[in-house]
Design a protein around this motif. Sequence first.
Motif, PDB file in Angstrom:
ATOM      1  N   THR A   3       0.853  -1.178   0.000  1.00 20.92           N
ATOM      2  CA  THR A   3       0.000   0.000   0.000  1.00 20.92           C
ATOM      3  C   THR A   3       0.890   1.229   0.000  1.00 20.92           C
ATOM      4  O   THR A   3       2.104   1.137   0.189  1.00 20.92           O
ATOM      5  N   VAL A   4       0.277   2.390  -0.183  1.00 18.98           N
ATOM      6  CA  VAL A   4       1.030   3.638  -0.172  1.00 18.98           C
ATOM      7  C   VAL A   4       1.784   3.775   1.143  1.00 18.98           C
ATOM      8  O   VAL A   4       2.934   4.196   1.181  1.00 18.98           O
ATOM      9  N   ASP A   5       1.173   3.375   2.258  1.00 17.10           N
ATOM     10  CA  ASP A   5       1.797   3.526   3.571  1.00 17.10           C
ATOM     11  C   ASP A   5       3.010   2.630   3.758  1.00 17.10           C
ATOM     12  O   ASP A   5       3.836   2.877   4.630  1.00 17.10           O
ATOM     13  N   ASP A   6       3.166   1.547   2.954  1.00 19.77           N
ATOM     14  CA  ASP A   6       4.288   0.631   3.078  1.00 19.77           C
ATOM     15  C   ASP A   6       5.542   1.155   2.370  1.00 19.77           C
ATOM     16  O   ASP A   6       6.636   0.661   2.604  1.00 19.77           O
ATOM     17  N   ARG A   7       5.395   2.141   1.523  1.00 19.54           N
ATOM     18  CA  ARG A   7       6.537   2.643   0.763  1.00 19.54           C
ATOM     19  C   ARG A   7       7.377   3.568   1.637  1.00 19.54           C
ATOM     20  O   ARG A   7       6.861   4.262   2.496  1.00 19.54           O
ATOM     21  N   PRO A   8       8.672   3.629   1.367  1.00 21.85           N
ATOM     22  CA  PRO A   8       9.493   4.583   2.110  1.00 21.85           C
ATOM     23  C   PRO A   8       9.059   6.009   1.801  1.00 21.85           C
ATOM     24  O   PRO A   8       8.643   6.313   0.680  1.00 21.85           O
ATOM     25  N   ALA A   9       9.162   6.877   2.800  1.00 18.41           N
ATOM     26  CA  ALA A   9       8.708   8.264   2.634  1.00 18.41           C
ATOM     27  C   ALA A   9       9.455   8.988   1.521  1.00 18.41           C
ATOM     28  O   ALA A   9       8.959   9.959   0.981  1.00 18.41           O
ATOM     29  N   LEU A  14       5.834   8.521  -4.351  1.00 18.58           N
ATOM     30  CA  LEU A  14       5.147   9.268  -3.286  1.00 18.58           C
ATOM     31  C   LEU A  14       5.396  10.767  -3.408  1.00 18.58           C
ATOM     32  O   LEU A  14       4.490  11.568  -3.180  1.00 18.58           O
ATOM     33  N   ARG A  15       6.629  11.150  -3.765  1.00 15.11           N
ATOM     34  CA  ARG A  15       6.920  12.583  -3.963  1.00 15.11           C
ATOM     35  C   ARG A  15       6.100  13.133  -5.122  1.00 15.11           C
ATOM     36  O   ARG A  15       5.526  14.218  -5.030  1.00 15.11           O
ATOM     37  N   ALA A  16       6.015  12.376  -6.204  1.00 12.88           N
ATOM     38  CA  ALA A  16       5.221  12.817  -7.365  1.00 12.88           C
ATOM     39  C   ALA A  16       3.751  12.948  -6.976  1.00 12.88           C
ATOM     40  O   ALA A  16       3.088  13.926  -7.345  1.00 12.88           O
ATOM     41  N   ALA A  17       3.254  11.983  -6.225  1.00  9.54           N
ATOM     42  CA  ALA A  17       1.863  12.047  -5.767  1.00  9.54           C
ATOM     43  C   ALA A  17       1.664  13.248  -4.843  1.00  9.54           C
ATOM     44  O   ALA A  17       0.629  13.922  -4.906  1.00  9.54           O
ATOM     45  N   GLY A  18       2.649  13.519  -4.007  1.00  6.24           N
ATOM     46  CA  GLY A  18       2.560  14.673  -3.111  1.00  6.24           C
ATOM     47  C   GLY A  18       2.485  15.985  -3.878  1.00  6.24           C
ATOM     48  O   GLY A  18       1.679  16.862  -3.569  1.00  6.24           O
ATOM     49  N   TRP A  19       3.347  16.126  -4.898  1.00  5.08           N
ATOM     50  CA  TRP A  19       3.295  17.343  -5.714  1.00  5.08           C
ATOM     51  C   TRP A  19       1.979  17.447  -6.479  1.00  5.08           C
ATOM     52  O   TRP A  19       1.418  18.546  -6.619  1.00  5.08           O
ATOM     53  N   VAL A  70       2.573  13.643   2.870  1.00 10.05           N
ATOM     54  CA  VAL A  70       3.290  14.694   2.152  1.00 10.05           C
ATOM     55  C   VAL A  70       4.239  15.494   3.042  1.00 10.05           C
ATOM     56  O   VAL A  70       5.240  16.011   2.541  1.00 10.05           O
ATOM     57  N   THR A  71       3.962  15.603   4.328  1.00  9.17           N
ATOM     58  CA  THR A  71       4.906  16.330   5.190  1.00  9.17           C
ATOM     59  C   THR A  71       6.231  15.593   5.296  1.00  9.17           C
ATOM     60  O   THR A  71       7.273  16.211   5.520  1.00  9.17           O
TER      61      THR A  71
END
Length: 192
Positions: A3-9, A14-19, A70-71
Amino acid sequence: MKTVDDRPASSAPLRAAGWALHLYTASGTVLALLAVAAVIDGDTVLALWILLVAIVIDGTDGMLARRLRVTETIPTFDGARLDDVVDYITYAFVPVLLLWTGDYLPPGVWGTVLAAVPLLASCYQFCRTDAKTSDHFFLGFPSYWNVVAFYVVVLDLSPAVTAALVLVCAVLVFVPVKYVYPSRTSTFRALN
């Protein structure tokens, strides 16, 4: 399956999704511009529909930001500040402009003063460090001028009644009473 939560920050997806999420939040400024154009054109109904879309974005971006962490993934960008900027424009400035230019407030100087009151009260509300409580309520009227404007238009309130409503809500910004935070208050989540 991860899941998204299992990926490293620090993962690139995840950075692309955050942007992308920050862009989603920032799109509220474009909606505000379109709502202002509708207000200037005298299309109050269109302006209210556009503001409704802004509410949907605002009601979902925080939840998505927490889910995407995202933080952690973009620590140098303050999404909460972005959210406050967009919220001030779409929840305060545009709705007050609609009330002021749409003849929902009294004419002349008195109407101008009444239009300034919620804007100034909202400046205070948006800058309070204690505006949101630890149990996820707003402390003081949360500057939901878009909701006020909606009911003023739908109920076709007179300028005198609208003036009274604006003044009461502006005063309530400073009264430390808890208001439901629709997307965060767990006590009333099912109702929201």
